[in-house]
Design an enzyme around this catalytic site. Structure first.
Site, PDB file in Angstrom:
ATOM      1  CB  ILE A  44     -85.448  17.844 -15.452  1.00 38.85           C
ATOM      2  CG1 ILE A  44     -86.026  17.444 -14.266  1.00 38.85           C
ATOM      3  CG2 ILE A  44     -86.201  17.529 -16.878  1.00 38.85           C
ATOM      4  CD1 ILE A  44     -87.239  18.302 -13.573  1.00 38.85           C
ATOM      5  CG  HIS A  45     -79.914  16.302 -18.615  1.00 38.57           C
ATOM      6  ND1 HIS A  45     -79.825  15.167 -17.423  1.00 38.57           N
ATOM      7  CD2 HIS A  45     -79.359  15.415 -19.377  1.00 38.57           C
ATOM      8  CE1 HIS A  45     -79.059  14.186 -17.552  1.00 38.57           C
ATOM      9  NE2 HIS A  45     -78.687  14.311 -18.985  1.00 38.57           N
TER      10      HIS A  45
END
Ligand code: UD1
Ligand code: UDP
Length: 396
Positions: free
Chosen positions: A230-231
């Site tokens: 997740i970024h």
């Protein structure tokens, strides 16, 4: 060099290769490898690293592991707001261009480093070559969408990795029938494959050999863990979305008693540590959650190849789920890699707990055999691109 294809006199060309963010460094290795193998007499490569990513595990690790030449220039721009970061990159790239006077400038993807390269080079009249042209999310609130559209507009050769990307370019007025000489006003669009498919196939065997111990060090059983990354700013900077995602993933992993391994981008760790302290502490305590630093590309390939399922908001990781035939839950509203969703093997769930839960349970329980057609070329896309670049400079 393919003698059948080149008939005229081929001058040696100097190609300025601009990277900055993690996925661009990885992409550059496909091009560097193809130059070394097939075109070392025809092309010399200058690597400019904008410094957008700078932690060892976001940058240096890839140069070492993927055998890419160390950057000839590192502009050391680092993190900043979009305007400041992009403007510092433009200034630095312009200085390098004036000094090196390359024949053309090669850009990858959709980051601020891509846009800065496109603006600096096109304003100085250097031909811009855009790899991963034409991808669109049709969501201009994404910084990457603006970067894509503007970089394509500044390009002379545009390499679209998928049918959808090629069609997007045509619907924006790019003409496949354009004939040489190609310029920014008479650009050429190509339907190629994806150089990341080249890379993943090339490095998959090597990853098994070189990183044999990696999964056992993390206490992961092949086929019995879920990989998540997740970024994306929409997820990390919106605390309620970030909370929903992590709370849902934690409870799913614990209910199903399956390990969830998460190599997290520094941006995500910073948000969790500073704005969701309690949740972060609970995640660290959970026996099912394994948050780790970003891993090397070979390690990432091993994680992808051997997992049960992938959950991600990354563009690159979505595609790699397909390369390694894994179902994928995409923590976004839309995707540029729409063929994955149409194929039914990637599911868009936004950050909606119910949708995440439903797709997770469906993929965990399903005994259906999923199909993963070859959407991304033949593994020789980098060679094709380099040949076409050389042809642009061919003299009769
Ligand atoms: C950038 C790209 C995104 C791409 C991603 C790949 C833009 C607009 N976005 O997003 O499209 O998917 O790279 O990973 O170009 N940070 C560190 N160390 C680093 C790098 C970043 O701590 O080495 C932290 C900093 O707090 C920084 C934040 O991450 O402010 C965001 O970094 P930035 O490069 O601005 O954007 P990414 O989210 O990495
Ligand atoms: N990647 C990696 N280590 C990690 C996470 C990702 O090597 O810890 C690789 C991944 O395999 C893919 C690329 O980085 O090739 C994707 O980068 P990222 O998710 O940062 O950006 P995006 O593709 O969304 O722009």
């Amino acid at each position: 060099m393919d003698p059948d294809k080149i008939s005229g006199i081929m001058p040696h060309i100097k190609l300025l290769n601009i990277v900055g963010a993690r996925p661009q460094i990885i992409k550059a290795s496909a091009i560097s490898r193809a130059i070394r193998r097939y075109f070392s007499k025809d092309i010399s490569e200058i690597i400019v690293h904008t410094g957008q990513h700078y932690d060892k595990e976001m940058s240096e690790i890839f140069f070492d592991e993927l055998e890419i030449h160390k950057p000839h220039y590192n502009l050391g721009v680092g993190s900043a707001g979009h305007g400041r970061q992009t403007s510092m990159m433009i200034t630095g790239i312009e200085e390098v261009l004036l000094k090196e006077k390359p024949d053309c400038v090669l850009l990858y993807g959709d980051t601020n480093s891509t846009l800065a390269g496109a603006l600096a080079a096109s304003k100085l009249h250097y031909p811009v070559i855009h790899i991963e042209a034409g991808l669109r999310s049709f969501n201009k609130s994404m910084p990457e969408e603006l970067n894509r559209i503007m970089s394509d507009q500044a390009s002379t050769l545009l390499f679209a990795p998928t049918n959808a990307a090629f069609k997007n370019l045509m619907s924006e007025g790019f003409k496949p029938e354009n004939s040489p000489p190609f310029t920014i006003d008479n650009p050429k669009i190509y339907l190629t494959g994806d150089i990341m498919y080249d890379n993943s196939m090339f490095f998959a065997g090597l990853a098994e050999k070189k990183k044999a111990e990696f999964l056992s060090k993390l206490s992961l059983d092949r086929g019995n863990y879920v990989l998540a990354t997740i970024h994306r700013d929409t997820n990390t900077d919106d605390i309620s979305r970030l909370r929903e995602i992590f709370v849902t993933l934690k409870s799913l992993a614990e209910e199903r008693n399956i390990k969830l391994v998460m190599p997290l981008h520094p941006r995500t760790i910073i948000s969790l540590k500073t704005r969701l302290k309690e949740l972060y502490a609970q995640l660290l305590k959970s026996p099912c959650i394994n948050i780790i630093l970003p891993v090397s590309f070979l390690e990432m390939i091993l994680l992808e190849k051997n997992c049960k399922m992938i959950i991600t908001d990354s563009g690159g990781v979505q595609k790699e789920s397909h390369f390694f035939k894994k179902p994928c839950i995409v923590l976004r509203k839309e995707t540029e890699w729409i063929e994955l969703v149409n194929n039914g093997t990637a599911k868009l769930v936004d950050a909606d707990p119910m949708r995440i839960r439903n797709e997770f349970i469906n993929f965990m329980n399903s005994s259906d055999i999923l199909e993963y057609p070859g959407f991304y070329g033949d593994g020789k896309t980098a060679e094709f691109i380099l040949k076409e670049i050389l042809l642009m400079f061919e003299k009769e």
